[in-house]
Write a protein that holds these residues in place. Structure first.
Motif, PDB file in Angstrom:
ATOM      1  N   SER A 101       4.981  18.218   0.353  1.00 43.04           N
ATOM      2  CA  SER A 101       5.522  17.245  -0.604  1.00 43.04           C
ATOM      3  C   SER A 101       5.230  15.816  -0.174  1.00 43.04           C
ATOM      4  O   SER A 101       5.150  14.912  -1.010  1.00 43.04           O
ATOM      5  CB  SER A 101       7.035  17.451  -0.768  1.00 43.04           C
ATOM      6  OG  SER A 101       7.746  17.028   0.392  1.00 43.04           O
ATOM      7  N   CYS A 102       5.076  15.608   1.128  1.00 36.33           N
ATOM      8  CA  CYS A 102       4.767  14.260   1.624  1.00 36.33           C
ATOM      9  C   CYS A 102       3.334  13.864   1.279  1.00 36.33           C
ATOM     10  O   CYS A 102       3.013  12.680   1.188  1.00 36.33           O
ATOM     11  CB  CYS A 102       4.954  14.201   3.143  1.00 36.33           C
ATOM     12  SG  CYS A 102       6.660  14.438   3.681  1.00 36.33           S
ATOM     13  N   LEU A 104       1.531  15.406  -1.463  1.00 35.47           N
ATOM     14  CA  LEU A 104       1.208  15.604  -2.867  1.00 35.47           C
ATOM     15  C   LEU A 104       2.060  14.791  -3.836  1.00 35.47           C
ATOM     16  O   LEU A 104       1.720  14.672  -5.005  1.00 35.47           O
ATOM     17  CB  LEU A 104       1.345  17.093  -3.222  1.00 35.47           C
ATOM     18  CG  LEU A 104       0.449  18.042  -2.410  1.00 35.47           C
ATOM     19  CD1 LEU A 104       0.718  19.483  -2.799  1.00 35.47           C
ATOM     20  CD2 LEU A 104      -1.016  17.698  -2.618  1.00 35.47           C
ATOM     21  N   GLY A 105       3.177  14.273  -3.368  1.00 37.31           N
ATOM     22  CA  GLY A 105       4.053  13.538  -4.281  1.00 37.31           C
ATOM     23  C   GLY A 105       5.219  12.933  -3.533  1.00 37.31           C
ATOM     24  O   GLY A 105       5.102  12.564  -2.375  1.00 37.31           O
ATOM     25  N   ARG A 106       6.354  12.873  -4.177  1.00 35.98           N
ATOM     26  CA  ARG A 106       7.537  12.322  -3.531  1.00 35.98           C
ATOM     27  C   ARG A 106       8.089  13.328  -2.524  1.00 35.98           C
ATOM     28  O   ARG A 106       8.155  14.524  -2.810  1.00 35.98           O
ATOM     29  CB  ARG A 106       8.602  11.995  -4.570  1.00 35.98           C
ATOM     30  CG  ARG A 106       8.143  10.914  -5.541  1.00 35.98           C
ATOM     31  CD  ARG A 106       9.239  10.463  -6.469  1.00 35.98           C
ATOM     32  NE  ARG A 106       8.769   9.418  -7.374  1.00 35.98           N
ATOM     33  CZ  ARG A 106       9.551   8.764  -8.218  1.00 35.98           C
ATOM     34  NH1 ARG A 106      10.840   9.054  -8.287  1.00 35.98           N
ATOM     35  NH2 ARG A 106       9.051   7.822  -8.992  1.00 35.98           N
ATOM     36  N   TYR A 110      13.835  13.338  -0.839  1.00 36.79           N
ATOM     37  CA  TYR A 110      14.190  12.389  -1.888  1.00 36.79           C
ATOM     38  C   TYR A 110      14.592  13.131  -3.160  1.00 36.79           C
ATOM     39  O   TYR A 110      15.594  12.806  -3.801  1.00 36.79           O
ATOM     40  CB  TYR A 110      13.021  11.448  -2.164  1.00 36.79           C
ATOM     41  CG  TYR A 110      13.272  10.470  -3.294  1.00 36.79           C
ATOM     42  CD1 TYR A 110      14.085   9.364  -3.100  1.00 36.79           C
ATOM     43  CD2 TYR A 110      12.695  10.664  -4.548  1.00 36.79           C
ATOM     44  CE1 TYR A 110      14.316   8.469  -4.133  1.00 36.79           C
ATOM     45  CE2 TYR A 110      12.926   9.766  -5.587  1.00 36.79           C
ATOM     46  CZ  TYR A 110      13.739   8.679  -5.370  1.00 36.79           C
ATOM     47  OH  TYR A 110      13.981   7.785  -6.387  1.00 36.79           O
ATOM     48  N   ALA A 111      13.817  14.144  -3.507  1.00 33.27           N
ATOM     49  CA  ALA A 111      14.124  14.925  -4.706  1.00 33.27           C
ATOM     50  C   ALA A 111      15.461  15.646  -4.570  1.00 33.27           C
ATOM     51  O   ALA A 111      16.248  15.708  -5.525  1.00 33.27           O
ATOM     52  CB  ALA A 111      13.010  15.934  -4.968  1.00 33.27           C
ATOM     53  N   GLU A 128      15.550   4.767  -8.277  1.00 31.21           N
ATOM     54  CA  GLU A 128      14.214   4.741  -8.854  1.00 31.21           C
ATOM     55  C   GLU A 128      13.573   3.365  -8.667  1.00 31.21           C
ATOM     56  O   GLU A 128      12.378   3.258  -8.351  1.00 31.21           O
ATOM     57  CB  GLU A 128      14.285   5.086 -10.344  1.00 31.21           C
ATOM     58  CG  GLU A 128      12.932   5.229 -11.009  1.00 31.21           C
ATOM     59  CD  GLU A 128      12.124   6.386 -10.486  1.00 31.21           C
ATOM     60  OE1 GLU A 128      10.873   6.324 -10.581  1.00 31.21           O
ATOM     61  OE2 GLU A 128      12.719   7.356  -9.973  1.00 31.21           O
ATOM     62  N   TRP A 131      12.641   3.031  -5.017  1.00 31.93           N
ATOM     63  CA  TRP A 131      11.474   3.842  -4.693  1.00 31.93           C
ATOM     64  C   TRP A 131      10.178   3.138  -5.107  1.00 31.93           C
ATOM     65  O   TRP A 131       9.180   3.180  -4.384  1.00 31.93           O
ATOM     66  CB  TRP A 131      11.574   5.207  -5.367  1.00 31.93           C
ATOM     67  CG  TRP A 131      10.366   6.060  -5.098  1.00 31.93           C
ATOM     68  CD1 TRP A 131       9.268   6.207  -5.863  1.00 31.93           C
ATOM     69  CD2 TRP A 131      10.145   6.857  -3.931  1.00 31.93           C
ATOM     70  NE1 TRP A 131       8.360   7.048  -5.271  1.00 31.93           N
ATOM     71  CE2 TRP A 131       8.876   7.460  -4.078  1.00 31.93           C
ATOM     72  CE3 TRP A 131      10.901   7.118  -2.782  1.00 31.93           C
ATOM     73  CZ2 TRP A 131       8.344   8.316  -3.114  1.00 31.93           C
ATOM     74  CZ3 TRP A 131      10.366   7.971  -1.816  1.00 31.93           C
ATOM     75  CH2 TRP A 131       9.112   8.554  -1.981  1.00 31.93           C
ATOM     76  N   ARG A 132      10.214   2.467  -6.223  1.00 34.89           N
ATOM     77  CA  ARG A 132       9.002   1.821  -6.743  1.00 34.89           C
ATOM     78  C   ARG A 132       8.661   0.531  -6.004  1.00 34.89           C
ATOM     79  O   ARG A 132       7.489   0.223  -5.783  1.00 34.89           O
ATOM     80  CB  ARG A 132       9.173   1.518  -8.229  1.00 34.89           C
ATOM     81  CG  ARG A 132       9.189   2.746  -9.116  1.00 34.89           C
ATOM     82  CD  ARG A 132       9.207   2.332 -10.582  1.00 34.89           C
ATOM     83  NE  ARG A 132       9.159   3.492 -11.468  1.00 34.89           N
ATOM     84  CZ  ARG A 132       9.052   3.407 -12.786  1.00 34.89           C
ATOM     85  NH1 ARG A 132       9.001   2.216 -13.360  1.00 34.89           N
ATOM     86  NH2 ARG A 132       9.019   4.499 -13.530  1.00 34.89           N
ATOM     87  N   ARG A 138      11.145   4.071   0.751  1.00 32.89           N
ATOM     88  CA  ARG A 138      10.271   5.246   0.714  1.00 32.89           C
ATOM     89  C   ARG A 138      10.051   5.808   2.113  1.00 32.89           C
ATOM     90  O   ARG A 138       9.971   7.028   2.299  1.00 32.89           O
ATOM     91  CB  ARG A 138       8.928   4.878   0.071  1.00 32.89           C
ATOM     92  CG  ARG A 138       9.035   4.470  -1.389  1.00 32.89           C
ATOM     93  CD  ARG A 138       7.669   4.457  -2.055  1.00 32.89           C
ATOM     94  NE  ARG A 138       6.784   3.468  -1.484  1.00 32.89           N
ATOM     95  CZ  ARG A 138       6.688   2.214  -1.915  1.00 32.89           C
ATOM     96  NH1 ARG A 138       7.450   1.793  -2.934  1.00 32.89           N
ATOM     97  NH2 ARG A 138       5.843   1.365  -1.360  1.00 32.89           N
TER      98      ARG A 138
END
Length: 211
Positions: A101-102, A104-106, A110-111, A128, A131-132, A138
């Motif tokens: 997950s680190c 390929l995505g978030r 975190y999820a 959110e 995160w951005r 992050r």
């Protein structure tokens, strides 16, 4: 649910099978029968909790799946060690999932934390935003996910060979000790890491975001 609560929730599912196993062995039952009874009792406990609470979440599904696979493989092969190895296999798969997950995505942590805060829309919106636009935010979840992924994978790689090398009566207890020890170390490190990050967040005026 914080990490300490999660550990408390896992302890009965981990301790119950081993307690029943050694009780059965004390009464002279065979190793395989003892493990099957312990695993069956733990599976029933998880299902009863789900029925009483009227909530069958992902954790319960994971535990039930592990018990079901272990019981099935034991019946098919006659090897009771599958009931011990199943937990390490699940730990290893979860560790790989976290590491993946680190990349390929978030990060999975975190999820998971977002899911636990799903009933607070304002908090979700704030997370959110952070995160951005906040690299340090992050980094916290990336670090947590990496450490948990490596820890769970290391536990799996260490425990599975021991299961097939040591006597079953020895490994039944040692396997549980290794599992609980791994979770305790990871949770302890996570709490220390969180405390350190909160200290830095307080200095920057962003302490609420990491609570």
């Amino acid at each position: 649910m914080n990490k300490t609560t999660l550990l408390k929730a896992l302890v009965p599912d981990v301790v119950l099978p081993i307690a029943i196993y050694y009780a059965c062995r004390r009464f002279g039952l065979h190793e395989t029968i003892s493990l099957l009874l312990g695993a069956g009792a733990a599976l029933i406990r998880v299902l009863l909790v789900a029925v009483v609470s009227r909530r069958f979440n992902g954790l319960a599904a994971l535990v039930c799946s592990g018990f079901a696979v272990g019981l099935l493989l034991t019946f098919l092969t006659g090897d009771p060690r599958f009931l011990l190895a199943k937990e390490s296999v699940l730990s290893g798969l979860l560790g790989l999932l976290m590491l993946g997950s680190c990349l390929l995505g978030r990060p999975l942590m975190y999820a998971l934390v977002r899911r636990l805060s799903a009933d607070d829309p304002r908090k979700l919106a704030e997370w959110e935003r952070l995160w951005r636009f906040e690299p340090q935010f992050r980094k916290v979840f990336l670090t947590l996910t990496l450490v948990w992924g490596i820890g769970l994978l290391a536990e799996s790689i260490t425990r599975i060979p021991l299961i097939y090398r040591l006597p079953l009566d020895v490994m039944t207890g040692l396997s549980t000790a290794l599992q609980l020890g791994t979770f305790a170390l990871l949770i302890g490190w996570s709490l220390l890491y969180r405390q350190r990050r909160l200290g830095k967040a307080a200095a920057s005026g962003n302490i609420r975001a990491l609570r």
